[in-house]
Design a protein around this motif. Sequence first.
Motif, PDB file in Angstrom:
ATOM      1  N   PRO A 169       0.802  -1.225   0.000  1.00 48.43           N
ATOM      2  CA  PRO A 169       0.000   0.000   0.000  1.00 48.43           C
ATOM      3  C   PRO A 169       0.841   1.285   0.000  1.00 48.43           C
ATOM      4  N   THR A 170       2.091   1.209  -0.483  1.00 48.47           N
ATOM      5  CA  THR A 170       2.975   2.379  -0.432  1.00 48.47           C
ATOM      6  C   THR A 170       2.380   3.577  -1.184  1.00 48.47           C
ATOM      7  N   ALA A 171       1.844   3.326  -2.380  1.00 50.61           N
ATOM      8  CA  ALA A 171       1.296   4.436  -3.169  1.00 50.61           C
ATOM      9  C   ALA A 171       0.052   5.013  -2.487  1.00 50.61           C
ATOM     10  N   PHE A 172      -0.731   4.151  -1.848  1.00 59.56           N
ATOM     11  CA  PHE A 172      -1.922   4.640  -1.142  1.00 59.56           C
ATOM     12  C   PHE A 172      -1.509   5.456   0.085  1.00 59.56           C
ATOM     13  N   ASP A 173      -0.469   5.029   0.767  1.00 59.00           N
ATOM     14  CA  ASP A 173       0.059   5.795   1.909  1.00 59.00           C
ATOM     15  C   ASP A 173       0.442   7.208   1.464  1.00 59.00           C
ATOM     16  N   ALA A 174       1.156   7.301   0.343  1.00 59.78           N
ATOM     17  CA  ALA A 174       1.568   8.619  -0.164  1.00 59.78           C
ATOM     18  C   ALA A 174       0.350   9.447  -0.569  1.00 59.78           C
ATOM     19  N   PHE A 175      -0.646   8.788  -1.147  1.00 58.06           N
ATOM     20  CA  PHE A 175      -1.886   9.476  -1.550  1.00 58.06           C
ATOM     21  C   PHE A 175      -2.563  10.108  -0.331  1.00 58.06           C
ATOM     22  N   VAL A 176      -2.706   9.339   0.741  1.00 57.20           N
ATOM     23  CA  VAL A 176      -3.379   9.862   1.937  1.00 57.20           C
ATOM     24  C   VAL A 176      -2.583  11.043   2.513  1.00 57.20           C
ATOM     25  N   ARG A 177      -1.265  10.893   2.541  1.00 55.30           N
ATOM     26  CA  ARG A 177      -0.439  11.943   3.155  1.00 55.30           C
ATOM     27  C   ARG A 177      -0.415  13.233   2.337  1.00 55.30           C
ATOM     28  N   ARG A 178      -0.655  13.142   1.019  1.00 57.39           N
ATOM     29  CA  ARG A 178      -0.638  14.398   0.243  1.00 57.39           C
ATOM     30  C   ARG A 178      -2.005  15.092   0.223  1.00 57.39           C
ATOM     31  N   HIS A 179      -2.981  14.502   0.918  1.00 52.81           N
ATOM     32  CA  HIS A 179      -4.310  15.124   0.970  1.00 52.81           C
ATOM     33  C   HIS A 179      -4.728  15.323   2.430  1.00 52.81           C
ATOM     34  N   PRO A 180      -4.303  16.416   3.051  1.00 54.84           N
ATOM     35  CA  PRO A 180      -4.634  16.616   4.468  1.00 54.84           C
ATOM     36  C   PRO A 180      -6.123  16.795   4.732  1.00 54.84           C
ATOM     37  N   ARG A 181      -6.940  16.956   3.683  1.00 57.02           N
ATOM     38  CA  ARG A 181      -8.385  17.068   3.920  1.00 57.02           C
ATOM     39  C   ARG A 181      -9.039  15.703   4.112  1.00 57.02           C
ATOM     40  N   ILE A 182      -8.295  14.615   3.926  1.00 57.56           N
ATOM     41  CA  ILE A 182      -8.855  13.286   4.214  1.00 57.56           C
ATOM     42  C   ILE A 182      -8.952  13.124   5.736  1.00 57.56           C
ATOM     43  N   ILE A 183     -10.188  12.952   6.231  1.00 57.16           N
ATOM     44  CA  ILE A 183     -10.383  12.836   7.682  1.00 57.16           C
ATOM     45  C   ILE A 183     -10.636  11.401   8.128  1.00 57.16           C
ATOM     46  N   GLY A 184     -10.898  10.504   7.185  1.00 55.89           N
ATOM     47  CA  GLY A 184     -11.147   9.127   7.583  1.00 55.89           C
ATOM     48  C   GLY A 184     -11.092   8.178   6.396  1.00 55.89           C
ATOM     49  N   LEU A 185     -10.719   6.924   6.709  1.00 59.09           N
ATOM     50  CA  LEU A 185     -10.658   5.844   5.722  1.00 59.09           C
ATOM     51  C   LEU A 185     -11.592   4.747   6.222  1.00 59.09           C
ATOM     52  N   VAL A 186     -12.466   4.245   5.358  1.00 56.62           N
ATOM     53  CA  VAL A 186     -13.394   3.206   5.807  1.00 56.62           C
ATOM     54  C   VAL A 186     -13.410   2.069   4.799  1.00 56.62           C
ATOM     55  N   CYS A 187     -13.480   0.850   5.311  1.00 52.61           N
ATOM     56  CA  CYS A 187     -13.448  -0.296   4.403  1.00 52.61           C
ATOM     57  C   CYS A 187     -14.250  -1.451   4.972  1.00 52.61           C
ATOM     58  N   GLY A 188     -14.212  -2.581   4.279  1.00 50.09           N
ATOM     59  CA  GLY A 188     -14.954  -3.772   4.683  1.00 50.09           C
ATOM     60  C   GLY A 188     -14.027  -4.972   4.648  1.00 50.09           C
ATOM     61  N   HIS A 189     -14.502  -6.058   4.010  1.00 49.95           N
ATOM     62  CA  HIS A 189     -13.705  -7.241   3.700  1.00 49.95           C
ATOM     63  C   HIS A 189     -13.496  -8.173   4.885  1.00 49.95           C
ATOM     64  N   ILE A 190     -13.204  -7.645   6.084  1.00 53.89           N
ATOM     65  CA  ILE A 190     -12.828  -8.533   7.193  1.00 53.89           C
ATOM     66  C   ILE A 190     -14.044  -8.965   8.020  1.00 53.89           C
ATOM     67  N   HIS A 191     -15.237  -8.469   7.689  1.00 56.55           N
ATOM     68  CA  HIS A 191     -16.464  -8.880   8.397  1.00 56.55           C
ATOM     69  C   HIS A 191     -16.284  -8.738   9.911  1.00 56.55           C
ATOM     70  N   SER A 192     -15.739  -7.622  10.334  1.00 56.12           N
ATOM     71  CA  SER A 192     -15.478  -7.412  11.763  1.00 56.12           C
ATOM     72  C   SER A 192     -15.295  -5.922  12.006  1.00 56.12           C
ATOM     73  N   PRO A 193     -16.092  -5.328  12.930  1.00 54.67           N
ATOM     74  CA  PRO A 193     -15.909  -3.903  13.195  1.00 54.67           C
ATOM     75  C   PRO A 193     -14.604  -3.661  13.934  1.00 54.67           C
ATOM     76  N   SER A 194     -13.815  -2.721  13.454  1.00 56.29           N
ATOM     77  CA  SER A 194     -12.540  -2.445  14.121  1.00 56.29           C
ATOM     78  C   SER A 194     -12.116  -1.013  13.835  1.00 56.29           C
ATOM     79  N   ALA A 195     -11.183  -0.533  14.653  1.00 56.82           N
ATOM     80  CA  ALA A 195     -10.652   0.821  14.500  1.00 56.82           C
ATOM     81  C   ALA A 195      -9.141   0.781  14.617  1.00 56.82           C
ATOM     82  N   THR A 196      -8.460   1.398  13.661  1.00 60.91           N
ATOM     83  CA  THR A 196      -7.011   1.511  13.713  1.00 60.91           C
ATOM     84  C   THR A 196      -6.640   2.790  12.958  1.00 60.91           C
ATOM     85  N   ALA A 197      -5.441   2.860  12.395  1.00 60.30           N
ATOM     86  CA  ALA A 197      -5.031   4.043  11.641  1.00 60.30           C
ATOM     87  C   ALA A 197      -4.149   3.609  10.479  1.00 60.30           C
TER      88      ALA A 197
END
Length: 249
Positions: A169-197
């Motif tokens: 996810p290196t390119a995605f990491d750089a994408f998030v860091r160059r857009h300080p207006r991103i306040i949250g990332l949300v996804c699915g796939h793991i069928h389990s509610p969780s919180a991390t960064a």
Amino acid sequence: MLVVAQISDLHFRGDTEHRGRILAVLDYLQNRCGGAANIDALLVTGDLTDEGTAEQYREAADALVTDIPTLTLLGNHDDRAAYRSVTAPDDAADPYAPVDTALLLDDLLVLGLDSSIPGRNDGELSEQTLAWADEQIAAAGERPVIVSFHHPPVKVGMPFMDSIAQLDPTAFDAFVRRHPRIIGLVCGHIHSPSATAFAEVPLLTAPGVSSTLNLPFEGDDVLNESQPAGMAFHLIDGDRLVTHFRSVI
Ligand SMILES: [Fe+2]
Ligand SMILES: [Fe+2]
């Protein structure tokens, strides 16, 4: 304050018991929560169907009836061409191109990015998708941004799901860091509610509507049959994101 509801991993597959969990969640959103009167957007974060057939997409289209503006994403169980054959049969675009979507509200941009890789269970956010997302954010002015996708870009403590997460996810990491207006990332796939960064931004994963998957110490089976369907409510007040999780019996 804006409210973005998230449901994930519906896995439509034609059986009644399974569809009952999905319809219970939709009923909760529409009738208990008031639908579009109180919820500004609905995110369906991938694995809409179990096997990616046109028949299952027709079942999904018939069941997913709501007045809430909806962004639908694809996951590893989905099929881009079959999805488009049902939802946009006259679209002349490449049927295998990523299904990337955006919803621009007065005070928020919600992006739905396609992290699926045709024919594979792991995922990635391609250069093409990230370049498209760059353009959407540039056009959204000063609005805060929520970015959604299917596959988590980090390990979540579930060995099998960690083996089919996002690839590098290196390119995605750089994408998030160059857009300080991103306040949250949300996804699915793991069928389990969780919180991390990820990239110093909150990353929330949604419960599965169709099922919950075990953590290693919860059981040896993949599925945790004791858990009901669930959803997430993301509340956005200015630049602050607060997420609440709900189960629906
Ligand atoms: Fe899933
Ligand atoms: Fe998945």
